[in-house]
Design an enzyme around this catalytic site. Structure first.
Site, mmCIF file in Angstrom:
data_model
loop_
_atom_site.group_PDB
_atom_site.id
_atom_site.type_symbol
_atom_site.label_atom_id
_atom_site.label_comp_id
_atom_site.label_asym_id
_atom_site.label_seq_id
_atom_site.Cartn_x
_atom_site.Cartn_y
_atom_site.Cartn_z
ATOM 1 N N GLY A 46 0.814 -1.232 -0.055
ATOM 2 C CA GLY A 46 -0.108 -0.008 -0.025
ATOM 3 C C GLY A 46 0.763 1.193 -0.058
ATOM 4 O O GLY A 46 1.931 1.086 0.434
ATOM 5 N N GLN A 51 3.081 10.077 1.194
ATOM 6 C CA GLN A 51 4.199 9.458 1.245
ATOM 7 C C GLN A 51 5.215 9.784 0.212
ATOM 8 O O GLN A 51 6.307 9.566 0.283
ATOM 9 C CB GLN A 51 4.054 7.949 1.475
ATOM 10 C CG GLN A 51 3.552 7.277 2.657
ATOM 11 C CD GLN A 51 3.413 5.736 2.674
ATOM 12 O OE1 GLN A 51 2.392 5.279 2.142
ATOM 13 N NE2 GLN A 51 4.404 5.142 3.085
ATOM 14 N N CYS A 91 5.768 -0.210 7.036
ATOM 15 C CA CYS A 91 5.793 0.984 6.057
ATOM 16 C C CYS A 91 6.715 1.104 5.254
ATOM 17 O O CYS A 91 7.892 1.222 5.761
ATOM 18 C CB CYS A 91 5.056 1.955 7.058
ATOM 19 S SG CYS A 91 4.824 3.702 6.164
ATOM 20 N N LEU A 92 6.562 1.693 4.223
ATOM 21 C CA LEU A 92 7.386 2.069 3.043
ATOM 22 C C LEU A 92 8.332 3.249 3.687
ATOM 23 O O LEU A 92 9.293 3.607 3.278
ATOM 24 C CB LEU A 92 6.990 2.028 1.801
ATOM 25 C CG LEU A 92 6.625 1.032 1.050
ATOM 26 C CD1 LEU A 92 5.755 1.329 -0.354
ATOM 27 C CD2 LEU A 92 7.727 0.141 0.639
ATOM 28 N N HIS A 133 -4.391 1.543 7.709
ATOM 29 C CA HIS A 133 -2.786 2.142 7.883
ATOM 30 C C HIS A 133 -2.859 3.254 6.653
ATOM 31 O O HIS A 133 -2.399 4.422 6.934
ATOM 32 C CB HIS A 133 -2.219 0.919 7.377
ATOM 33 C CG HIS A 133 -0.474 1.393 7.407
ATOM 34 N ND1 HIS A 133 0.418 0.649 8.002
ATOM 35 C CD2 HIS A 133 -0.088 2.243 6.463
ATOM 36 C CE1 HIS A 133 1.645 1.125 7.836
ATOM 37 N NE2 HIS A 133 1.401 2.058 6.973
ATOM 38 N N GLU A 134 -3.544 2.905 5.582
ATOM 39 C CA GLU A 134 -3.257 4.034 4.198
ATOM 40 C C GLU A 134 -3.986 5.125 4.596
ATOM 41 O O GLU A 134 -3.746 6.427 4.340
ATOM 42 C CB GLU A 134 -3.441 3.517 2.853
ATOM 43 C CG GLU A 134 -2.618 2.197 2.496
ATOM 44 C CD GLU A 134 -1.250 2.620 2.821
ATOM 45 O OE1 GLU A 134 -0.792 3.581 2.746
ATOM 46 O OE2 GLU A 134 -0.550 1.373 3.066
ATOM 47 N N HIS A 137 -2.425 7.779 7.058
ATOM 48 C CA HIS A 137 -1.273 8.188 6.486
ATOM 49 C C HIS A 137 -1.908 9.611 5.770
ATOM 50 O O HIS A 137 -1.393 10.875 5.881
ATOM 51 C CB HIS A 137 -0.870 7.726 5.086
ATOM 52 C CG HIS A 137 0.596 6.647 5.446
ATOM 53 N ND1 HIS A 137 1.453 7.237 6.059
ATOM 54 C CD2 HIS A 137 0.667 5.345 5.400
ATOM 55 C CE1 HIS A 137 2.565 6.421 6.347
ATOM 56 N NE2 HIS A 137 1.952 5.284 5.821
HETATM 57 NI NI NI Z 1 2.895 3.234 5.542
#
Ligand code: NI
Length: 167
Positions: A46, A51, A91-92, A133-134, A137
């Site tokens: 995701g 991000q 998480c990226l 989670h997304e 963000h």
């Molecule tokens: Ni993330």
């Protein structure tokens, strides 16, 4: 298509609250394509526009093992949530860090697709975790905020040290 640079925690730009997408134009469609490519390349399951330093409410998700079930959600909104699950998340924007987070077990999310059509998705398990989670963000939050302050401090100093080494 260019891969987009991903902001790393604790970059303050990860705290910006994203604005609703008003027009689903070619810019948004290109952003969705580039974000999907960036997510697959990373690889991740995701990615939120926040991000990649674009503060619009758009996320891409693919939790399938075959990596061919891309979901693009514009202006996603949590409509319902039920139950509790604890899942190990990463998480990226927080590379190399994984920890357990408590989330709703199942959710219903409303969103617009790339054609501007209103959709809802009901999800449980990993997809439900990923959606929560997304969306978080987009509201300027990173999953590590669910961890203890001690852990957050450790993660911050570890990532800052890494960025000094690679800079
Ligand atoms: Ni993330």
């Amino acid at each position: 298509m260019p891969l987009l640079p991903i902001l790393r925690f604790p970059d303050p730009r990860l705290k910006i609250v994203a604005a609703a997408v008003e027009n689903i134009d070619h810019t948004i469609r290109r952003l969705a394509r580039d974000m999907a490519e960036t997510m697959y390349e990373a690889p991740g399951i995701g990615l939120a526009a926040t991000q990649v330093d674009v503060h619009k409410r758009l996320v891409v998700i693919d939790v399938s093992e075959t990596r061919d079930q891309l979901l693009v959600l514009i202006n996603p909104k949590l409509l319902e949530s039920q139950g509790v699950q604890v899942c190990e998340e990463g998480c990226l924007s927080v590379p190399g860090i994984y920890d357990k987070v408590e989330r709703a077990e199942s959710v219903v999310v409303g969103y617009l697709d790339l054609d501007g059509k209103a959709q809802t998705i009901a999800a449980d398990g990993m997809l439900a975790v990923c959606l929560q989670h997304e969306i978080e963000h987009l509201d300027g939050h990173v999953f590590v905020e669910h961890l203890s302050l001690l852990k957050q401090t450790r993660i911050k100093s570890k990532l800052l040290k890494q960025s000094r080494i690679t800079a």
